[in-house]
Design a protein around this motif. Structure first.
Motif, PDB file in Angstrom:
ATOM      1  N   UNK A  29       1.102  -1.084   0.110  1.00  0.00           N
ATOM      2  CA  UNK A  29      -0.066  -0.048  -0.021  1.00  0.00           C
ATOM      3  C   UNK A  29       0.894   1.225  -0.045  1.00  0.00           C
ATOM      4  N   UNK A  30       0.574   2.181   0.836  1.00  0.00           N
ATOM      5  CA  UNK A  30       1.004   3.409   0.952  1.00  0.00           C
ATOM      6  C   UNK A  30       0.681   4.208   2.027  1.00  0.00           C
ATOM      7  N   UNK A  31       1.448   5.325   2.138  1.00  0.00           N
ATOM      8  CA  UNK A  31       0.992   6.532   3.166  1.00  0.00           C
ATOM      9  C   UNK A  31      -0.681   6.697   2.709  1.00  0.00           C
ATOM     10  N   UNK A  32      -0.803   6.770   1.472  1.00  0.00           N
ATOM     11  CA  UNK A  32      -1.837   7.196   0.876  1.00  0.00           C
ATOM     12  C   UNK A  32      -3.190   6.312   0.979  1.00  0.00           C
ATOM     13  N   UNK A  33      -2.444   4.880   1.446  1.00  0.00           N
ATOM     14  CA  UNK A  33      -3.813   4.070   1.780  1.00  0.00           C
ATOM     15  C   UNK A  33      -4.539   4.706   3.044  1.00  0.00           C
ATOM     16  N   UNK A  67      -5.943  -1.514   0.179  1.00  0.00           N
ATOM     17  CA  UNK A  67      -6.184  -1.835   1.730  1.00  0.00           C
ATOM     18  C   UNK A  67      -7.448  -2.488   1.547  1.00  0.00           C
ATOM     19  N   UNK A  68      -8.548  -2.059   0.716  1.00  0.00           N
ATOM     20  CA  UNK A  68      -9.867  -2.705   0.813  1.00  0.00           C
ATOM     21  C   UNK A  68      -9.670  -4.232   0.224  1.00  0.00           C
ATOM     22  N   UNK A 118      -2.249  -9.413   4.162  1.00  0.00           N
ATOM     23  CA  UNK A 118      -1.659  -8.043   4.793  1.00  0.00           C
ATOM     24  C   UNK A 118      -1.272  -7.045   3.865  1.00  0.00           C
ATOM     25  N   UNK A 119      -1.323  -5.799   4.390  1.00  0.00           N
ATOM     26  CA  UNK A 119      -0.669  -4.686   3.679  1.00  0.00           C
ATOM     27  C   UNK A 119       0.163  -3.950   4.185  1.00  0.00           C
ATOM     28  N   UNK A 120       1.407  -3.993   3.538  1.00  0.00           N
ATOM     29  CA  UNK A 120       2.651  -3.350   3.829  1.00  0.00           C
ATOM     30  C   UNK A 120       2.400  -1.696   3.667  1.00  0.00           C
ATOM     31  N   UNK A 133      10.268  -6.167   6.436  1.00  0.00           N
ATOM     32  CA  UNK A 133       8.778  -6.224   6.987  1.00  0.00           C
ATOM     33  C   UNK A 133       7.988  -7.204   5.980  1.00  0.00           C
ATOM     34  N   UNK A 134       8.128  -7.084   4.766  1.00  0.00           N
ATOM     35  CA  UNK A 134       7.584  -7.950   3.964  1.00  0.00           C
ATOM     36  C   UNK A 134       7.911  -9.239   4.143  1.00  0.00           C
ATOM     37  N   UNK A 135       9.228  -9.674   4.514  1.00  0.00           N
ATOM     38  CA  UNK A 135       9.607 -10.866   4.517  1.00  0.00           C
ATOM     39  C   UNK A 135       9.112 -11.587   5.890  1.00  0.00           C
ATOM     40  N   UNK A 136       9.115 -10.655   6.808  1.00  0.00           N
ATOM     41  CA  UNK A 136       8.565 -11.290   7.984  1.00  0.00           C
ATOM     42  C   UNK A 136       6.973 -11.357   7.937  1.00  0.00           C
ATOM     43  N   UNK A 137       6.290 -10.669   7.421  1.00  0.00           N
ATOM     44  CA  UNK A 137       4.911 -11.005   7.165  1.00  0.00           C
ATOM     45  C   UNK A 137       4.540 -12.222   6.520  1.00  0.00           C
TER      46      UNK A 137
END
Length: 262
Positions: free
Chosen positions: A144-148, A166-167, A184-186, A233-237
């Motif tokens: 996603x983004x801060x814009x999410x 995000x939706x 999930x959304x990063x 964070x992506x790898x963790x998720x």
């Protein structure tokens, strides 16, 4: 990141030629993953795939346009041919699109941004879910983004698409959590990637050093992030270390969403 292990996991990463996608793919390789990277630049993908293998994983690549349904289907077919299935997807392909006020924003630009940022993820998720359901689990991470979470002027298609990502994550997770599939959304904050270049044009006439100085001042931690910080964070998720995290939006943003900078 003690405890994060992707040994033998079969993972697709899109938008993987540069930035967060490339960094995440190499990190996943260092954790033992088999990673199929995709983007439009074959030369850059070759380097990323080599870096994955050198890090200890198995790197494969396919030049593909994430705005093309045909290319997305070819990507998932290649993963199935290589490994017989997919355990994880990092749907990271995206673009910022042009900057223009809402009344002047062209429908052609809107369609392009929505196709790359949202429709590509929708199609990719549709392609991998049947196999994940059949095998009894999997993990999907969408960028996603801060814009999410926030509005921003002059970029309506980008903001709309990232809200929709995000939706998409929440809608999908609500259906497939019962199959042990996590979605999930990063949310990357201001990360030093090529996507900052349009901002540099807008903020400082293309001067990246001046732009970074301004952006650093906007982040509570005092600096923009690195692709690796979002990639971890992506790898963790995608790993079993995050096995009880589902339907969430998780930011790597230096505190931007949670802390008001004074």
């Amino acid at each position: 990141m003690n405890g994060v292990n992707l040994d033998g996991k079969r993972i697709i990463v899109t938008g993987a030629s540069t930035g967060i996608g490339a960094a995440a793919a190499e990190i996943m390789g260092s954790l033992g993953a088999r990673v199929l990277v995709a983007a439009r630049s074959e030369d850059k993908l070759k380097k990323v795939a080599d870096a994955i293998t050198k890090a200890g994983g198995e790197g494969r690549y396919l030049a593909a346009d994430m705005a093309s349904e045909k290319d997305i289907k070819a990507l998932t077919e290649k993963a199935n041919d290589l490994w017989g299935g997919v355990d994880g997807v990092f749907a990271n392909a995206g673009m910022s699109g042009p900057a223009a006020p809402m009344p002047d924003y062209s429908l052609a630009a809107y369609d392009e941004v929505m196709n790359v940022n949202l429709k590509s993820m929708f199609i990719l998720i549709q392609q991998v879910l049947p196999g994940m359901i059949e095998q009894g689990g999997g993990s999907i991470v969408c960028t996603g983004s801060l814009a999410s979470k926030l509005g921003a002027p002059m970029t309506p298609a980008y903001v709309i698409s990232k809200h929709a990502v995000l939706g998409l994550v929440r809608a999908t997770a609500s259906e497939v959590a019962k199959h042990n599939i996590r979605v999930n959304c990063l949310i990357p904050g201001l990360i030093n990637t090529p996507l900052l270049e349009p901002l540099a044009e807008h903020i400082a006439g293309g001067d990246m050093d001046a732009t970074l100085k301004i952006l650093n001042g906007m982040v509570p931690q005092g600096r923009v992030g690195t692709p690796e910080e979002a990639g971890w964070l992506a790898a963790f998720l995608l790993s079993d270390a995050g096995q009880y995290i589902n339907a969430q939006s998780i930011a790597a943003d230096g505190g931007m969403l949670g802390i008001m900078r004074s």
